[in-house]
Design an enzyme around this catalytic site. Structure first.
Site, mmCIF file in Angstrom:
data_model
loop_
_atom_site.group_PDB
_atom_site.id
_atom_site.type_symbol
_atom_site.label_atom_id
_atom_site.label_comp_id
_atom_site.label_asym_id
_atom_site.label_seq_id
_atom_site.Cartn_x
_atom_site.Cartn_y
_atom_site.Cartn_z
ATOM 1 N N GLU A 55 -29.209 -23.384 -83.810
ATOM 2 C CA GLU A 55 -29.567 -22.302 -84.717
ATOM 3 C C GLU A 55 -28.734 -22.342 -85.997
ATOM 4 O O GLU A 55 -29.248 -22.130 -87.103
ATOM 5 C CB GLU A 55 -29.375 -20.940 -84.026
ATOM 6 N N CYS A 78 -26.899 -17.348 -78.276
ATOM 7 C CA CYS A 78 -25.678 -16.800 -77.679
ATOM 8 C C CYS A 78 -25.159 -15.625 -78.497
ATOM 9 O O CYS A 78 -25.425 -15.499 -79.695
ATOM 10 C CB CYS A 78 -24.619 -17.890 -77.554
ATOM 11 N N THR A 164 -33.489 -50.938 -48.037
ATOM 12 C CA THR A 164 -32.660 -50.982 -49.241
ATOM 13 C C THR A 164 -31.840 -52.261 -49.345
ATOM 14 O O THR A 164 -31.193 -52.485 -50.361
ATOM 15 C CB THR A 164 -31.707 -49.780 -49.276
ATOM 16 N N ARG A 187 -28.476 -41.995 -65.187
ATOM 17 C CA ARG A 187 -27.015 -41.933 -65.156
ATOM 18 C C ARG A 187 -26.465 -41.302 -66.435
ATOM 19 O O ARG A 187 -25.547 -40.480 -66.392
ATOM 20 C CB ARG A 187 -26.432 -43.338 -64.998
ATOM 21 N N GLY A 296 -25.160 -45.243 -49.929
ATOM 22 C CA GLY A 296 -25.770 -45.893 -48.785
ATOM 23 C C GLY A 296 -26.475 -44.889 -47.892
ATOM 24 O O GLY A 296 -26.445 -43.666 -48.136
#
Length: 363
Positions: A55, A78, A164, A187, A296
């Site tokens: 803003e 805010c 896998t 990620r 895993g």
């Protein structure tokens, strides 16, 4: 009263907000569009934590054209002093006449206060336009504010028969380059990547996001109940920070890992393993909005079984590895089909030669 034009301008604000998805953490992604006489006179997005909000940037760009204008922003402005001054006051001072906010900010420091502040300053405020899209964009931040825990994604990559790795443990690479690039984008958006010590020992991963011009690396977190992480692990040499969560309370045994650059936290459960719920609370306290679990079958299964998962993302490669290969999740065997863990399909799409399936936890 809203119009189709209002929806178009809010959609533009959401697209602008997305530009900050790799750099605003732990802040939410915010876009702002200022319209006067039906024309966009300014637009901006929050670029990074500590810098002006969307803003403020848009108001500076608009100048005098902000007076009497309509503002579109995907989250309530805010009303408190945080890392930067409050936006609601700046909008009033600029003389805007109307504000469309896609949704209220659940941050306890805001929580409707920005809307009230604007209305008290004579601004006509409308909340709820494209709210579902706004929720999706900042789902991690919103969950942290509402529930005191981050959004948790478990990512797996497997063959079409759900393996896998091969029987010998070989897993690089099951999926193709396009799928791996997609994971790096996940990620880069995450606040933290969580893995287990078994994955560190077997694969020695870096757990970094490899993207051009990336300013921030996610926090790397190893759930290591028995403190098996080697001091020369690749993730301890990579840029960014690494936290090792353990159940070992003997702090002298931490020293070699701390000397290698790791931060250790002790979070034991009643069974002498890392308390996964406590780990997520710890990450929330560190202002982590979104957690990506790349682990895993044992750790991935434990997180699923504990009902701590918000989203499951599975990349399926067009290959078969046989029933002797490593499975996706270590879960207890079921006698009755009714005892299964239920999932809901949210999205299915091709990523290169592979399929990406996105599920939510139905139970």
């Amino acid at each position: 009263m809203t119009s189709n034009y209002d929806a178009v301008f809010m959609a533009r604000a959401l697209r602008l907000a997305e530009r900050g998805r790799y750099s605003t953490h732990p802040n939410p992604c915010i876009g702002c569009v200022i319209v006067n006489d039906g024309n966009i006179v300014a637009e901006a997005w929050h670029r990074r934590t500590g810098e002006p909000h969307a803003e403020i940037l848009a108001l500076k760009q608009a100048g005098d054209a902000a007076r009497g204008a309509t503002v579109y922003v995907n989250l309530e402005p805010c009303c408190h002093h945080g890392r930067t001054p409050p936006c609601a006051g700046a909008l009033i001072d600029a003389g805007v006449s109307k504000v469309f906010a896609a949704m209220e900010d659940p941050n306890p420091q805001v929580a409707g206060g920005g809307v009230e502040y604007l209305r008290g300053g004579g601004v006509d405020v409308h909340v709820g336009l494209l709210a579902a899209q706004a929720e999706r964009l900042n789902r991690g931040f919103l969950k942290r504010m509402r529930e005191g825990r981050p959004w948790v994604i478990v990512k797996t990559a497997a063959s079409m028969d759900g393996r896998t790795a091969t029987r010998a443990g070989e897993s690089q690479w099951i999926t193709g380059e396009a799928a791996r690039a997609d994971v790096h984008r996940m990620r880069a958006h995450a606040g933290a990547i969580v893995t287990g010590s078994g994955t560190v020992l077997a694969d020695d991963p870096l757990l970094t996001a490899r993207m051009e011009n990336l300013e921030r690396q996610p926090l790397r977190v190893v759930a290591d109940s028995r403190l098996r992480t080697p001091v020369d692990a690749a993730l301890l040499q990579a840029p960014g920070s690494t936290v090792i969560a353990t159940a070992v309370e003997d702090k002298p045994s931490w020293r070699s890992l701390e000397a290698a650059g790791a931060e250790l936290v002790c979070l034991p459960d009643a069974n002498g393993r890392v308390d996964l719920d406590a780990l997520l609370q710890h990450l929330c306290e560190r202002e982590v909005n979104e957690v990506l679990v790349e682990a895993g079958p044992r750790l991935a299964g434990a997180i699923l079984q504990a009902h701590l998962v918000d989203e499951l993302v599975t990349y399926l490669a067009p290959m078969l590895l046989g029933d002797a290969g490593r499975g996706m999740f270590h879960l207890p065997g079921l006698e009755r089909l009714g005892d299964h863990l239920a999932l809901e399909i949210q999205d299915v799409r091709a990523i290169g030669a592979d399929l990406r399936l996105t599920f939510s936890h139905a139970g």
